[in-house]
Design an enzyme around this catalytic site. Structure first.
Site, PDB file in Angstrom:
ATOM      1  N   HIS A 131      32.064  38.319  42.060  1.00 51.70           N
ATOM      2  CA  HIS A 131      32.755  39.597  42.201  1.00 51.70           C
ATOM      3  C   HIS A 131      31.758  40.691  42.586  1.00 51.70           C
ATOM      4  CE1 HIS A 131      35.994  37.552  39.984  1.00 51.70           C
ATOM      5  NE2 HIS A 131      36.782  38.458  40.535  1.00 51.70           N
ATOM      6  N   LYS A 135      32.000  45.178  38.676  1.00 50.15           N
ATOM      7  CA  LYS A 135      32.863  44.505  37.686  1.00 50.15           C
ATOM      8  C   LYS A 135      32.144  44.454  36.343  1.00 50.15           C
ATOM      9  CE  LYS A 135      35.896  40.528  37.035  1.00 50.15           C
ATOM     10  NZ  LYS A 135      37.039  41.429  36.748  1.00 50.15           N
TER      11      LYS A 135
END
Length: 242
Positions: A131, A135
């Site tokens: 990600h 995040k």
């Protein structure tokens, strides 16, 4: 037209949902963020979508219950106390809680469960997720969802099988465990890979998110489906009829 109220309207997901709602024949009833009034929004909407933070969930559920408005909970990083709140709310209104609104991931989880059930314990399972650098939780909620599916396929719980830290001299891999690896960097929208490594062969099931819009599209589709449901707790599998 179904009017969608967005909790977390200034976040990435909130803005993406607002941008594509009209593509599905829906309207946006409005949005609130930290410090806003979720009850007023709930009273003016046919269905709510919540992409805020775990700390805001209790107030958002209370507003949805008071207004009698269904709510899609897409907030990740939830603990058992949050799930208890969702269970209580689901006795009064329709609540769909999910770690991911991706339709592809929802189907992938079903494939993972099926593969884990059909392949023997000598097939090792590893889940790798990547990600963007911003995040805040790891493994991702989607990775844990896939892990739950794998554990379910093996007739166990993820709590019993999960391995998230292999730093140092950890010894040989324990049979039946489900390993996780997390990558964070750049602007990666979300990649998930489930590896089934067997004797002499390997099966890899992969999903790649090419933009945040696909999560928004899934969220809107879930909201439109949920708007017509009676009180209860629902999942994305039911939106796809799985």
């Amino acid at each position: 037209m179904t009017a969608i109220g967005i909790l977390g309207s200034e976040g990435r997901m909130g803005r993406a949902i607002a941008a594509i709602a009209a593509d599905f024949g829906a309207t946006v009833a409005g949005g609130v963020d930290a410090g806003g009034d979720p009850l007023t929004l709930a009273k003016g909407a046919d269905v709510l979508v919540d992409f805020t933070a775990p700390s805001a969930l209790e107030a958002n559920l209370a507003a949805a219950c008071e207004a009698g408005t269904p709510i899609v909970v897409g907030t990740t990083g939830l603990g058992q106390a949050h799930h208890d709140l969702i269970d209580n709310a689901a006795a009064r209104i329709a609540v769909l809680q999910t770690s991911t609104t991706s339709l592809g991931i929802t189907l992938l989880a079903r494939l993972v469960a099926d593969a884990a059930a059909r392949l023997g314990p000598d097939w090792d399972i590893e889940i790798v997720e990547a990600h963007h650098r911003h995040k805040i939780d790891a493994p991702s909620g989607t990775a844990l969802l896939l892990g739950d599916a794998a554990a379910e396929g093996r007739g166990a719980t993820l709590t019993d099988l999960k391995v998230v830290d292999r730093a140092g001299l950890t010894g040989a891999r324990s049979e039946g465990t489900i390993g996780f690896a997390s990558i964070r960097g750049g602007s990666i929208a979300g990649d998930h890979q489930v590896i089934f490594a067997g004797p002499g062969e390997r099966l890899e099931l992969i999903h790649r998110a090419e933009s945040r819009e696909m999560f928004a599209r899934g969220a809107v589709r879930a909201a439109l489906w949920l708007a017509g449901q009676p009180a209860g707790r629902y999942a994305m599998t039911e939106v796809l009829g799985l």
